[in-house]
Design a protein around this motif. Structure first.
Motif, PDB file in Angstrom:
ATOM      1  N   ALA A 286      14.383  10.350  -9.229  1.00  0.00           N
ATOM      2  CA  ALA A 286      13.475   9.998  -8.135  1.00  0.00           C
ATOM      3  C   ALA A 286      13.645   8.512  -7.829  1.00  0.00           C
ATOM      4  N   THR A 287      14.528   8.216  -6.910  1.00  0.00           N
ATOM      5  CA  THR A 287      14.801   6.830  -6.545  1.00  0.00           C
ATOM      6  C   THR A 287      14.716   6.675  -5.026  1.00  0.00           C
ATOM      7  N   PRO A 288      14.285   5.500  -4.553  1.00  0.00           N
ATOM      8  CA  PRO A 288      13.786   4.369  -5.333  1.00  0.00           C
ATOM      9  C   PRO A 288      12.381   4.642  -5.872  1.00  0.00           C
ATOM     10  N   ALA A 289      12.031   3.931  -6.935  1.00  0.00           N
ATOM     11  CA  ALA A 289      10.691   4.023  -7.517  1.00  0.00           C
ATOM     12  C   ALA A 289      10.251   2.623  -7.910  1.00  0.00           C
ATOM     13  N   VAL A 290       8.973   2.335  -7.715  1.00  0.00           N
ATOM     14  CA  VAL A 290       8.469   0.985  -7.954  1.00  0.00           C
ATOM     15  C   VAL A 290       7.110   1.035  -8.647  1.00  0.00           C
ATOM     16  N   GLY A 291       6.736  -0.100  -9.211  1.00  0.00           N
ATOM     17  CA  GLY A 291       5.374  -0.358  -9.648  1.00  0.00           C
ATOM     18  C   GLY A 291       4.844  -1.541  -8.855  1.00  0.00           C
ATOM     19  N   TYR A 292       3.585  -1.895  -9.091  1.00  0.00           N
ATOM     20  CA  TYR A 292       2.971  -2.994  -8.342  1.00  0.00           C
ATOM     21  C   TYR A 292       2.166  -3.899  -9.270  1.00  0.00           C
ATOM     22  N   ARG A 293       2.240  -5.202  -8.981  1.00  0.00           N
ATOM     23  CA  ARG A 293       1.404  -6.186  -9.663  1.00  0.00           C
ATOM     24  C   ARG A 293       0.463  -6.817  -8.646  1.00  0.00           C
ATOM     25  N   PHE A 294      -0.810  -6.944  -9.036  1.00  0.00           N
ATOM     26  CA  PHE A 294      -1.844  -7.547  -8.201  1.00  0.00           C
ATOM     27  C   PHE A 294      -2.330  -8.823  -8.879  1.00  0.00           C
ATOM     28  N   ASP A 295      -2.248  -9.945  -8.172  1.00  0.00           N
ATOM     29  CA  ASP A 295      -2.734 -11.226  -8.687  1.00  0.00           C
ATOM     30  C   ASP A 295      -3.804 -11.774  -7.756  1.00  0.00           C
ATOM     31  N   TYR A 296      -4.946 -12.169  -8.359  1.00  0.00           N
ATOM     32  CA  TYR A 296      -6.040 -12.714  -7.560  1.00  0.00           C
ATOM     33  C   TYR A 296      -6.889 -13.631  -8.425  1.00  0.00           C
ATOM     34  N   LYS A 297      -6.981 -14.880  -8.034  1.00  0.00           N
ATOM     35  CA  LYS A 297      -7.832 -15.878  -8.698  1.00  0.00           C
ATOM     36  C   LYS A 297      -7.651 -15.892 -10.210  1.00  0.00           C
ATOM     37  N   GLY A 298      -6.408 -15.884 -10.637  1.00  0.00           N
ATOM     38  CA  GLY A 298      -6.112 -16.008 -12.052  1.00  0.00           C
ATOM     39  C   GLY A 298      -6.189 -14.724 -12.853  1.00  0.00           C
ATOM     40  N   ARG A 299      -6.560 -13.609 -12.223  1.00  0.00           N
ATOM     41  CA  ARG A 299      -6.582 -12.314 -12.906  1.00  0.00           C
ATOM     42  C   ARG A 299      -5.453 -11.450 -12.360  1.00  0.00           C
ATOM     43  N   SER A 300      -4.969 -10.527 -13.195  1.00  0.00           N
ATOM     44  CA  SER A 300      -3.805  -9.747 -12.777  1.00  0.00           C
ATOM     45  C   SER A 300      -3.847  -8.340 -13.354  1.00  0.00           C
ATOM     46  N   ILE A 301      -3.405  -7.400 -12.527  1.00  0.00           N
ATOM     47  CA  ILE A 301      -3.336  -5.985 -12.877  1.00  0.00           C
ATOM     48  C   ILE A 301      -1.944  -5.487 -12.521  1.00  0.00           C
ATOM     49  N   VAL A 302      -1.369  -4.671 -13.386  1.00  0.00           N
ATOM     50  CA  VAL A 302      -0.062  -4.072 -13.119  1.00  0.00           C
ATOM     51  C   VAL A 302      -0.190  -2.557 -13.212  1.00  0.00           C
ATOM     52  N   VAL A 303       0.346  -1.864 -12.211  1.00  0.00           N
ATOM     53  CA  VAL A 303       0.371  -0.400 -12.180  1.00  0.00           C
ATOM     54  C   VAL A 303       1.834   0.022 -12.236  1.00  0.00           C
ATOM     55  N   SER A 304       2.191   0.791 -13.251  1.00  0.00           N
ATOM     56  CA  SER A 304       3.604   1.064 -13.516  1.00  0.00           C
ATOM     57  C   SER A 304       4.235   2.042 -12.546  1.00  0.00           C
ATOM     58  N   GLY A 305       3.424   2.938 -11.944  1.00  0.00           N
ATOM     59  CA  GLY A 305       4.046   4.097 -11.327  1.00  0.00           C
ATOM     60  C   GLY A 305       4.646   4.966 -12.419  1.00  0.00           C
ATOM     61  N   ASP A 306       5.561   5.840 -12.065  1.00  0.00           N
ATOM     62  CA  ASP A 306       6.208   6.716 -13.050  1.00  0.00           C
ATOM     63  C   ASP A 306       7.506   6.072 -13.506  1.00  0.00           C
TER      64      ASP A 306
END
Length: 312
Positions: free
Chosen positions: A161-181
């Motif tokens: 399953a390509t392309p495949a991505v994850g996402y990083r969210f940065d806001y005011k010094g805090r950060s969340i990463v969602v890997s996807g599959d």
């Protein structure tokens, strides 16, 4: 905040819907994937669809896009949307969006005719695709910025399953990463460095083997083979824990839970030695989970937006 509006997989699961995650910043919602039941779970969590700014797709497996039409419809009519829904994703997202727009074209026209432009404005029905590609030699790219929020897409490995991505969210010094599959990948570890929370898919090969054997014994040969095949393109809980450790993240939540865990007693076998590999806070995500990251600290607070009671 990050809300889990779907923590399951394509395997039918009474407790978990198909993949859906929502990052909430200043009453704006950015949805990552929209699997089946996404709208229903969103409603149960008492989140407002008219606050959805964009959907960011990780890849185009059906369990990650199956609820996109309903999400778009609910956002459109909730408060007479002023814009079409933005749908970001890697190359191919335009095909998904165009297909949904065509499939819903008649339905949209009926709703405008019935309810009027004040509720269902024809000009803002449907979605608009925003595909992106990584620059040559790069495995990450900023794809959206909004009022101090920076969203970065990064490459993962979910082949074929390509392309495949994850996402990083940065806001005011805090950060969340969602890997996807994905399996364990260096690009994810690099992108997630120092994040406060990593939300990572996780498949227990040992438990899934039991489901595969039961399927085979029941005569469901094709289903059994599919359960064999999927093991090689998802991380195990141990590998998700390794990624969290190697990326020096603050906390880890496992989602896209495979196989279903109908009783709490299965959580230990599902995790295996993950808690030895990553010693920070670690959770198996549930639908309805809310993870809050107060500005100015490193804490990640877990609660539930469902009214069914406290988290176990």
């Amino acid at each position: 905040h990050i809300a889990i509006c779907g923590s399951g997989s394509p395997i039918p699961d009474e407790q978990r819907g198909n993949p859906c995650t929502a990052v909430i910043v200043n009453q704006k919602i950015y949805m990552i994937d929209a699997g089946e039941q996404a709208s229903e779970t969103f409603n149960r969590m008492q989140l407002r669809p008219d606050q959805i700014q964009a959907v960011l797709l990780t890849h185009f497996h059906s369990d990650h896009i199956g609820g996109l039409g309903s999400v778009t419809l609910q956002r459109w009519v909730a408060n007479a949307a002023k814009t079409k829904l933005r749908v970001l994703g890697p190359v191919g997202v335009d095909r998904v969006v165009n297909g949904y727009n065509e499939a819903y074209a008649l339905d949209n026209s009926y709703r405008t005719a019935h309810h009027g432009e004040g509720i269902a404005p024809a000009a803002t029905a449907g979605m608009v695709a925003e595909p992106f590609e990584f620059d040559a030699g790069k495995t990450s790219k900023v794809v959206l910025e909004d009022g101090g929020l920076v969203i970065t897409a990064f490459e993962v490995d979910h082949s074929p399953a390509t392309p495949a991505v994850g996402y990083r969210f940065d806001y005011k010094g805090r950060s969340i990463v969602v890997s996807g599959d994905t399996v364990y990948t260096k690009s994810l570890v690099d992108a997630a460095q120092g994040a406060d929370l990593l939300v990572h898919d996780a498949l227990s090969a040992d438990l899934l083997k039991l489901v595969e054997e039961a399927s085979r014994e029941a005569g469901f040969i094709n289903r059994a083979q599919i359960l064999v095949d999927v093991v090689d393109y998802h991380a195990t809980p141990a590998q998700a824990a390794d990624a969290a450790r190697d990326a020096n993240v603050g906390a880890l939540a496992m989602t896209h839970v495979i196989p279903p865990l109908p009783i709490k007693a299965l959580e230990g076998p599902y995790l295996g030695d993950a808690k030895e590999r990553f010693t920070g806070p670690l959770w198996i995500a549930n639908d309805g989970d809310l993870y809050s990251l107060p500005v100015g600290g490193r804490d990640v607070e877990r609660s539930s937006l469902f009214a069914s009671g406290p988290l176990s």
